[in-house]
Design a protein around this motif. Structure first.
Motif: not given
Length: 96
Positions: A1-5
């Motif tokens: 989820s970090v790359p998406f955020l």
């Protein structure tokens, strides 16, 4: 989820990589360095129209007795004497 955020909110990356929203040491007013550091005064230089850069001028310990109790004018005159000046560029943290 970090790359998406990070993809959605790129400003998050710069905030967490540089952490420029943190002021360290905590709860210290760095606009008054003479309260924390010996022989130091805060000055401001106008580098170009509309841009002002804050600096600290610290005289060496060998001139400490001479600098004690002096005002801003003395420090400005000390910059113009024959002693060498060392410029330390600390980075982009937003504090000196």
């Amino acid at each position: 989820s970090v790359p998406f955020l990070v993809r959605l909110f790129p400003v998050l990356l710069t905030k967490f990589v540089y952490l420029n929203f943190l002021a360290f040491p905590f709860f210290v007013d760095l606009r008054r360095p003479e309260l924390l550091l010996n022989n130091t005064i805060s000055l401001y230089l106008a580098t170009e129209p509309g841009v002002t850069v804050g600096i600290w001028h610290t005289v060496p310990g060998s001139r400490g007795a001479e600098a004690r109790g002096k005002d801003q004018r003395w420090y400005e005159e000390a910059l113009a004497d024959a002693h060498p000046v060392i410029i330390y560029l600390h980075g982009n943290g937003g504090t000196r």
